[in-house]
Design an enzyme around this catalytic site. Sequence first.
Site, short mmCIF file in Angstrom:
data_model
loop_
_atom_site.label_atom_id
_atom_site.label_comp_id
_atom_site.label_asym_id
_atom_site.label_seq_id
_atom_site.Cartn_x
_atom_site.Cartn_y
_atom_site.Cartn_z
N TYR A 140 3.76 -56.89 -33.04
CA TYR A 140 2.89 -57.80 -33.78
C TYR A 140 1.64 -58.12 -32.97
O TYR A 140 0.50 -57.96 -33.45
CB TYR A 140 3.68 -59.06 -34.13
CG TYR A 140 2.83 -60.23 -34.57
CD1 TYR A 140 2.01 -60.14 -35.69
CD2 TYR A 140 2.85 -61.43 -33.87
CE1 TYR A 140 1.22 -61.21 -36.09
CE2 TYR A 140 2.08 -62.50 -34.25
CZ TYR A 140 1.26 -62.39 -35.36
OH TYR A 140 0.49 -63.46 -35.75
N LYS A 144 -2.45 -57.03 -33.60
CA LYS A 144 -3.54 -58.01 -33.68
C LYS A 144 -4.62 -57.72 -32.64
O LYS A 144 -5.81 -57.85 -32.90
CB LYS A 144 -2.98 -59.42 -33.51
CG LYS A 144 -2.15 -59.89 -34.70
CD LYS A 144 -3.05 -60.23 -35.87
CE LYS A 144 -2.29 -60.71 -37.07
NZ LYS A 144 -3.13 -61.27 -38.12
N1 NAD Z 1 2.04 -68.97 -38.60
C1 NAD Z 1 1.65 -68.95 -37.33
O1 NAD Z 1 2.13 -69.70 -36.49
C2 NAD Z 1 0.56 -68.00 -36.89
C3 NAD Z 1 0.14 -68.04 -35.56
C4 NAD Z 1 -0.85 -67.15 -35.13
C5 NAD Z 1 -1.45 -66.28 -36.02
N2 NAD Z 1 -1.03 -66.28 -37.33
C6 NAD Z 1 -1.72 -65.37 -38.25
O2 NAD Z 1 -2.26 -66.13 -39.32
C7 NAD Z 1 -2.26 -65.38 -40.53
C8 NAD Z 1 -1.57 -66.19 -41.62
O3 NAD Z 1 -0.26 -66.50 -41.21
P1 NAD Z 1 0.72 -67.33 -42.16
O4 NAD Z 1 1.71 -68.00 -41.29
O5 NAD Z 1 -0.07 -68.13 -43.11
O6 NAD Z 1 1.46 -66.12 -42.91
P2 NAD Z 1 1.85 -65.97 -44.46
O7 NAD Z 1 2.79 -64.83 -44.52
O8 NAD Z 1 2.25 -67.27 -45.02
O9 NAD Z 1 0.46 -65.54 -45.12
C9 NAD Z 1 -0.02 -64.23 -45.13
C10 NAD Z 1 -0.50 -63.93 -46.54
O10 NAD Z 1 -1.06 -62.61 -46.57
C11 NAD Z 1 -0.58 -61.93 -47.71
N3 NAD Z 1 -0.61 -60.50 -47.37
C12 NAD Z 1 0.09 -59.86 -46.40
N4 NAD Z 1 -0.22 -58.57 -46.37
C13 NAD Z 1 -1.17 -58.37 -47.32
C14 NAD Z 1 -1.89 -57.23 -47.77
N5 NAD Z 1 -1.71 -56.02 -47.23
N6 NAD Z 1 -2.80 -57.39 -48.76
C15 NAD Z 1 -2.99 -58.61 -49.34
N7 NAD Z 1 -2.33 -59.72 -48.97
C16 NAD Z 1 -1.42 -59.60 -47.96
C17 NAD Z 1 0.80 -62.48 -47.96
O11 NAD Z 1 1.22 -62.36 -49.32
C18 NAD Z 1 0.62 -63.95 -47.57
O12 NAD Z 1 0.23 -64.74 -48.68
C19 NAD Z 1 -1.58 -64.06 -40.20
O13 NAD Z 1 -2.59 -63.10 -39.96
C20 NAD Z 1 -0.82 -64.36 -38.92
O14 NAD Z 1 -0.67 -63.21 -38.13
C21 NAD Z 1 -0.04 -67.10 -37.78
O1 UPG Z 2 15.78 -70.27 -35.65
C1 UPG Z 2 15.00 -70.23 -34.68
C2 UPG Z 2 13.63 -69.87 -34.83
C3 UPG Z 2 12.85 -69.81 -33.69
N1 UPG Z 2 13.35 -70.09 -32.48
C4 UPG Z 2 12.47 -70.05 -31.29
O2 UPG Z 2 11.42 -70.96 -31.48
C5 UPG Z 2 10.22 -70.49 -30.89
C6 UPG Z 2 9.15 -70.45 -31.96
O3 UPG Z 2 9.49 -69.43 -32.88
P1 UPG Z 2 8.72 -69.19 -34.26
O4 UPG Z 2 8.57 -70.47 -34.97
O5 UPG Z 2 9.40 -68.06 -34.95
O6 UPG Z 2 7.26 -68.78 -33.78
P2 UPG Z 2 6.79 -67.63 -32.77
O7 UPG Z 2 7.75 -66.52 -32.70
O8 UPG Z 2 6.38 -68.29 -31.49
O9 UPG Z 2 5.52 -67.04 -33.53
C7 UPG Z 2 4.60 -67.87 -34.24
O10 UPG Z 2 3.57 -68.20 -33.36
C8 UPG Z 2 2.83 -67.10 -32.89
C9 UPG Z 2 1.76 -67.62 -31.94
O11 UPG Z 2 2.34 -68.21 -30.79
C10 UPG Z 2 2.22 -66.40 -34.08
O12 UPG Z 2 1.39 -65.35 -33.72
C11 UPG Z 2 3.28 -65.90 -35.05
O13 UPG Z 2 2.66 -65.30 -36.19
C12 UPG Z 2 4.10 -67.08 -35.47
O14 UPG Z 2 5.19 -66.62 -36.27
C13 UPG Z 2 10.56 -69.11 -30.32
O15 UPG Z 2 10.85 -69.25 -28.97
C14 UPG Z 2 11.82 -68.70 -31.06
O16 UPG Z 2 12.67 -67.85 -30.33
C15 UPG Z 2 14.67 -70.45 -32.33
O17 UPG Z 2 15.14 -70.71 -31.22
N2 UPG Z 2 15.46 -70.51 -33.44
#
Ligand code: NAD
Ligand code: UPG
Length: 330
Positions: A140, A144
């Site tokens: 992942y 990115k």
């Molecule tokens: N959630 C986090 O903690 C976190 C942290 C760091 C970075 N990000 C990044 O932020 C962005 C959004 O994350 P999120 O948590 O909102 O995820 P999410 O899965 O809720 O949102 C992603 C959206 O993109 C759409 N999508 C995926 N692939 C697509 C494609 N090929 N074409 C059109 N639509 C598509 C999905 O349907 C979804 O609505 C992602 O790029 C993720 O990598 C998230």
């Molecule tokens: O049931 C669970 C789920 C998660 N974790 C732990 O909790 C932490 C946070 O996990 P999670 O909430 O899944 O987030 P991350 O794996 O840290 O990843 C998130 O945060 C990243 C940035 O730090 C983003 O890039 C990713 O898209 C987003 O999913 C990690 O250590 C996991 O191993 C547990 O122990 N139990």
Amino acid sequence: MAILVTGGAGYIGSHTVMYLREQNEEVVVLDNLTKGHEQAVVDVPFYKGDLTDGKVIDQIFEDHSIDSVIHFAASSLVGESVTNPLEYYRNNVAGSHALVSKLVEHGVKHIVFSSTAATYGNPERTPIEESDVTAPTNPYGETKLAIEKMLRWCDDAYGLKSVSLRYFNAAGADPEGRIGEDHDPESHLIPIVLQAALGQREQVSIFGDDYDTKDGTCVRDYIHVLDLAQAHYLALKKMKETNESGVYNLGNGKGFTVKEVIETCRSVTGKTIEAEVAPRRAGDPATLIASSSKAINELGWNPVYPELSQIVAHAWSWHQNNPKGYGDNE
Ligand SMILES: NC(=O)c1ccc[n+]([C@@H]2O[C@H](COP(=O)([O-])OP(=O)(O)OC[C@H]3O[C@@H](n4cnc5c(N)ncnc54)[C@H](O)[C@@H]3O)[C@@H](O)[C@H]2O)c1
Ligand SMILES: O=c1ccn([C@@H]2O[C@H](COP(=O)(O)OP(=O)(O)O[C@H]3O[C@H](CO)[C@@H](O)[C@H](O)[C@H]3O)[C@@H](O)[C@H]2O)c(=O)[nH]1
């Protein structure tokens, strides 16, 4: 002029769309709804389509005056990327390649890209600064980082300016309760712990307690989803003013262990939440904590909800009122 938001039906995308509308920005959403929810897209034109669907993208450009793009659409789960790396290269790298090719064709000059703390891997020091080594520990993060690099070359070649925002762990929900986090299946820590508080799960698994951290569980920096939204708005504005590309971390600069997060959820919800230690999850770095000084100083970013208890409280309110997520309204 309108902003095209890819992934705008997803968790962070939908909150950013809502924030942009509140700033009176014109917004158009493209999402294939593999993970997102159409109900999360309020009050803006919505196109169901994939990043690789050139016809839909051409149609959007025909229907609207798009001058910039915020690109959220991606696959984003650390554990899943380790077991299915090809899907991550397909959807993230090939998907972004297809999108950016279309943007160049249509003459777009500004894009904000959702990058991640996962680009750093196991950092050499914390808090992490943007100039620190990037060495992802999972596919992942690799995908990115590859997209960030592609965008840098596109700046040189086509004058497409980009800002990559490396978010740490997004959490929380709209404080007014209009939208929130709804992933199926859920894999993120805070919503999982809150599902246990709601009685939807018997317990929470703690993935590893033998990391080199204060209680042995992984440390993460949790950032409110609306503070992320604010940063996208500011980053786009600044990029348009200066016409410069950049990279910014977005976190609160404070790390919490998995056990501390569970404890905070117990205290916010007043519920008993059972937790049990389970094996490590592949691809997880031990500690990720951001230095966000650059975003604060250069973008004027000013997080409004920095406290973990506040972030959890907003998420709890959403989950309590929408125990089936958007499913309640379907
Ligand atoms: N959630 C986090 O903690 C976190 C942290 C760091 C970075 N990000 C990044 O932020 C962005 C959004 O994350 P999120 O948590 O909102 O995820 P999410 O899965 O809720 O949102 C992603 C959206 O993109 C759409 N999508 C995926 N692939 C697509 C494609 N090929 N074409 C059109 N639509 C598509 C999905 O349907 C979804 O609505 C992602 O790029 C993720 O990598 C998230
Ligand atoms: O049931 C669970 C789920 C998660 N974790 C732990 O909790 C932490 C946070 O996990 P999670 O909430 O899944 O987030 P991350 O794996 O840290 O990843 C998130 O945060 C990243 C940035 O730090 C983003 O890039 C990713 O898209 C987003 O999913 C990690 O250590 C996991 O191993 C547990 O122990 N139990």
